[in-house]
Motif scaffolding. Structure first.
Motif, PDB file in Angstrom:
ATOM      1  N   MET A  10       0.821  -1.207   0.000  1.00  0.00           N
ATOM      2  CA  MET A  10       0.000   0.000   0.000  1.00  0.00           C
ATOM      3  C   MET A  10       0.854   1.256   0.000  1.00  0.00           C
ATOM      4  O   MET A  10       0.547   2.230  -0.688  1.00  0.00           O
ATOM      5  N   LEU A  11       1.961   1.238   0.758  1.00  0.00           N
ATOM      6  CA  LEU A  11       2.795   2.436   0.851  1.00  0.00           C
ATOM      7  C   LEU A  11       3.547   2.691  -0.443  1.00  0.00           C
ATOM      8  O   LEU A  11       3.588   3.834  -0.932  1.00  0.00           O
ATOM      9  N   VAL A  12       4.145   1.670  -1.030  1.00  0.00           N
ATOM     10  CA  VAL A  12       4.842   1.865  -2.305  1.00  0.00           C
ATOM     11  C   VAL A  12       3.850   2.304  -3.379  1.00  0.00           C
ATOM     12  O   VAL A  12       4.110   3.240  -4.146  1.00  0.00           O
ATOM     13  N   GLY A  13       2.699   1.648  -3.442  1.00  0.00           N
ATOM     14  CA  GLY A  13       1.709   2.024  -4.442  1.00  0.00           C
ATOM     15  C   GLY A  13       1.220   3.444  -4.269  1.00  0.00           C
ATOM     16  O   GLY A  13       1.042   4.181  -5.252  1.00  0.00           O
ATOM     17  N   ALA A  14       1.000   3.856  -3.021  1.00  0.00           N
ATOM     18  CA  ALA A  14       0.515   5.213  -2.766  1.00  0.00           C
ATOM     19  C   ALA A  14       1.527   6.260  -3.214  1.00  0.00           C
ATOM     20  O   ALA A  14       1.149   7.344  -3.669  1.00  0.00           O
ATOM     21  N   THR A  15       2.826   5.954  -3.095  1.00  0.00           N
ATOM     22  CA  THR A  15       3.840   6.910  -3.540  1.00  0.00           C
ATOM     23  C   THR A  15       3.972   6.943  -5.058  1.00  0.00           C
ATOM     24  O   THR A  15       4.693   7.785  -5.597  1.00  0.00           O
TER      25      THR A  15
ATOM     26  N   GLY B  78      17.405   6.905  21.739  1.00  0.00           N
ATOM     27  CA  GLY B  78      18.725   7.328  21.290  1.00  0.00           C
ATOM     28  C   GLY B  78      19.335   6.444  20.223  1.00  0.00           C
ATOM     29  O   GLY B  78      20.534   6.540  19.946  1.00  0.00           O
ATOM     30  N   ASN B  79      18.509   5.588  19.609  1.00  0.00           N
ATOM     31  CA  ASN B  79      18.995   4.691  18.567  1.00  0.00           C
ATOM     32  C   ASN B  79      18.600   5.209  17.187  1.00  0.00           C
ATOM     33  O   ASN B  79      17.761   6.097  17.049  1.00  0.00           O
ATOM     34  N   GLU B  80      19.221   4.612  16.178  1.00  0.00           N
ATOM     35  CA  GLU B  80      18.876   4.993  14.809  1.00  0.00           C
ATOM     36  C   GLU B  80      17.508   4.427  14.435  1.00  0.00           C
ATOM     37  O   GLU B  80      17.055   3.413  14.976  1.00  0.00           O
ATOM     38  N   ASP B  81      16.862   5.092  13.501  1.00  0.00           N
ATOM     39  CA  ASP B  81      15.588   4.618  12.981  1.00  0.00           C
ATOM     40  C   ASP B  81      15.822   3.267  12.302  1.00  0.00           C
ATOM     41  O   ASP B  81      16.607   3.168  11.363  1.00  0.00           O
ATOM     42  N   PRO B  82      15.162   2.189  12.753  1.00  0.00           N
ATOM     43  CA  PRO B  82      15.369   0.884  12.120  1.00  0.00           C
ATOM     44  C   PRO B  82      14.690   0.755  10.757  1.00  0.00           C
ATOM     45  O   PRO B  82      14.948  -0.199  10.038  1.00  0.00           O
ATOM     46  N   MET B  83      13.845   1.745  10.407  1.00  0.00           N
ATOM     47  CA  MET B  83      13.105   1.675   9.144  1.00  0.00           C
ATOM     48  C   MET B  83      13.123   3.019   8.423  1.00  0.00           C
ATOM     49  O   MET B  83      12.084   3.651   8.202  1.00  0.00           O
ATOM     50  N   PRO B  84      14.306   3.487   8.028  1.00  0.00           N
ATOM     51  CA  PRO B  84      14.380   4.816   7.400  1.00  0.00           C
ATOM     52  C   PRO B  84      13.619   4.906   6.080  1.00  0.00           C
ATOM     53  O   PRO B  84      13.082   5.975   5.754  1.00  0.00           O
ATOM     54  N   LEU B  85      13.577   3.828   5.303  1.00  0.00           N
ATOM     55  CA  LEU B  85      12.823   3.876   4.052  1.00  0.00           C
ATOM     56  C   LEU B  85      11.337   4.076   4.318  1.00  0.00           C
ATOM     57  O   LEU B  85      10.664   4.872   3.650  1.00  0.00           O
ATOM     58  N   HIS B  86      10.819   3.353   5.302  1.00  0.00           N
ATOM     59  CA  HIS B  86       9.410   3.471   5.666  1.00  0.00           C
ATOM     60  C   HIS B  86       9.100   4.882   6.156  1.00  0.00           C
ATOM     61  O   HIS B  86       8.117   5.505   5.709  1.00  0.00           O
ATOM     62  N   THR B  87       9.944   5.394   7.040  1.00  0.00           N
ATOM     63  CA  THR B  87       9.707   6.728   7.581  1.00  0.00           C
ATOM     64  C   THR B  87       9.731   7.778   6.478  1.00  0.00           C
ATOM     65  O   THR B  87       8.871   8.669   6.425  1.00  0.00           O
ATOM     66  N   GLN B  88      10.693   7.681   5.564  1.00  0.00           N
ATOM     67  CA  GLN B  88      10.796   8.670   4.497  1.00  0.00           C
ATOM     68  C   GLN B  88       9.567   8.645   3.600  1.00  0.00           C
ATOM     69  O   GLN B  88       9.072   9.699   3.176  1.00  0.00           O
ATOM     70  N   LYS B  89       9.055   7.469   3.304  1.00  0.00           N
ATOM     71  CA  LYS B  89       7.865   7.386   2.456  1.00  0.00           C
ATOM     72  C   LYS B  89       6.642   7.993   3.151  1.00  0.00           C
ATOM     73  O   LYS B  89       5.794   8.614   2.507  1.00  0.00           O
ATOM     74  N   LEU B  90       6.549   7.809   4.472  1.00  0.00           N
ATOM     75  CA  LEU B  90       5.457   8.454   5.198  1.00  0.00           C
ATOM     76  C   LEU B  90       5.574   9.969   5.092  1.00  0.00           C
ATOM     77  O   LEU B  90       4.574  10.679   4.887  1.00  0.00           O
TER      78      LEU B  90
END
Length: 293
Positions: free
Chosen positions: A183-188, A267-279
């Motif tokens: 759904m997220l890839v399609g929406a973008t 204090g950790n890195e985002d484990p899902m940067p691709l997901h966050t960026q698409k949002l």
């Protein structure tokens, strides 16, 4: 003049699974909550129908499963309308990660069902979730009434599996990643179909789904079996005509976004940067409160 575009082929029909010559035992009269596409498909002789306007049905069987076929935002009201002594019979068929909600409702052990069944519109014949990667079907149930639900589907010529513990959790995560990533890839990409995501944006899907599978399996404490991407894309081909849109955020992509917020707050890195960026790219109204857990 340029040649006219060739229309995309219709999805290949799923192989037909015949109902058994002798019905398998286990199916019992039930309460069906919601009279839409899935509720209408499940409704059978001896069942009672409950809708948002009827309240608890007077003709409800004294015992048996209560198949909840509503949108997620109706679940709290469905539980409230169910007699307290019957709430352990509730069976949830919704997409999304229901665990935190069910825990809060005191229903951690409730029956849950991962539906890989498509009904185009009310009254249409269902399309079972049979794919070239999973010819045995994908629909899976767990909990008190899992076997009863399996019997109902099998006797209607569909497939269903009963799984418990980590085996169910892995299946739940894969279904969750399927709907969130496609759904997220399609929406973008303008709300293209899941089939177009699978055929035209496969690398993008693979990267996002891998990220979600890794973060989700770590959060749930399970290991996803090899071949998950193959399984997910095979189902997309089976329902290639489905449109894409990011819906029911709290229950779907929001579950992953909350993991991101928790990691960043720690204090950790985002484990899902691709997901966050698409949002962010979709400019979705993300819950500000989650950023300050």
């Amino acid at each position: 003049a340029a040649p006219a575009p060739v229309p995309a082929p219709a999805p290949a029909p799923a192989p037909v699974v015949a109902a058994p010559a002798e019905p398998i035992p286990g199916d019992v009269p039930a309460v069906i909550v919601g009279g839409g596409r899935i509720g209408g498909m499940l409704l059978s002789d001896g069942d009672a129908l409950m809708t948002s306007t009827t309240g608890w049905p007077a003709d409800a069987p004294a015992e048996g499963p209560i198949y909840v076929c509503t949108r997620n935002d109706a679940l709290a009201s469905v539980i409230a309308a169910t007699p307290e002594h019957r709430r352990g019979d509730l069976c949830f068929l919704q997409n999304g990660m229901l665990g935190p909600f069910l825990d809060a409702q005191g229903l951690a052990d409730a029956t849950q069902i991962l539906m890989y069944v498509a009904v185009a519109k009310a009254g249409d014949a269902p399309t079972d979730g049979i794919t070239d990667a999973n010819p045995e079907g994908l629909t899976t149930a767990t909990g008190k009434w899992a076997a009863a639900f399996r019997a109902r589907l099998v006797n209607s010529g569909m497939t269903c599996h009963v799984k418990d513990g980590d085996a169910y959790t892995v299946a739940m995560l894969e279904k969750h990643v399927w709907i969130c990533a496609f759904m997220l890839v399609g929406a973008t990409h303008g709300g293209c179909t899941v089939g177009e995501v699978e055929s035209d944006h496969a690398a993008e899907f693979d990267a996002l789904a891998t990220e979600l599978l890794e973060a989700g399996s770590a959060a749930l404490g399970v290991d996803v079996a090899d071949g998950a991407l193959v399984r997910l894309k095979a189902y997309a081909r089976a329902v290639s005509h489905f449109p894409t849109a990011v819906k029911e955020f709290e229950w779907r992509n929001g579950w992953f976004y909350k993991l991101t917020c928790e990691a960043v707050q720690a204090g950790n890195e985002d484990p899902m940067p691709l997901h966050t960026q698409k949002l962010y790219d979709l400019k979705l109204p993300l819950p500000i409160a989650w950023m300050n857990l």
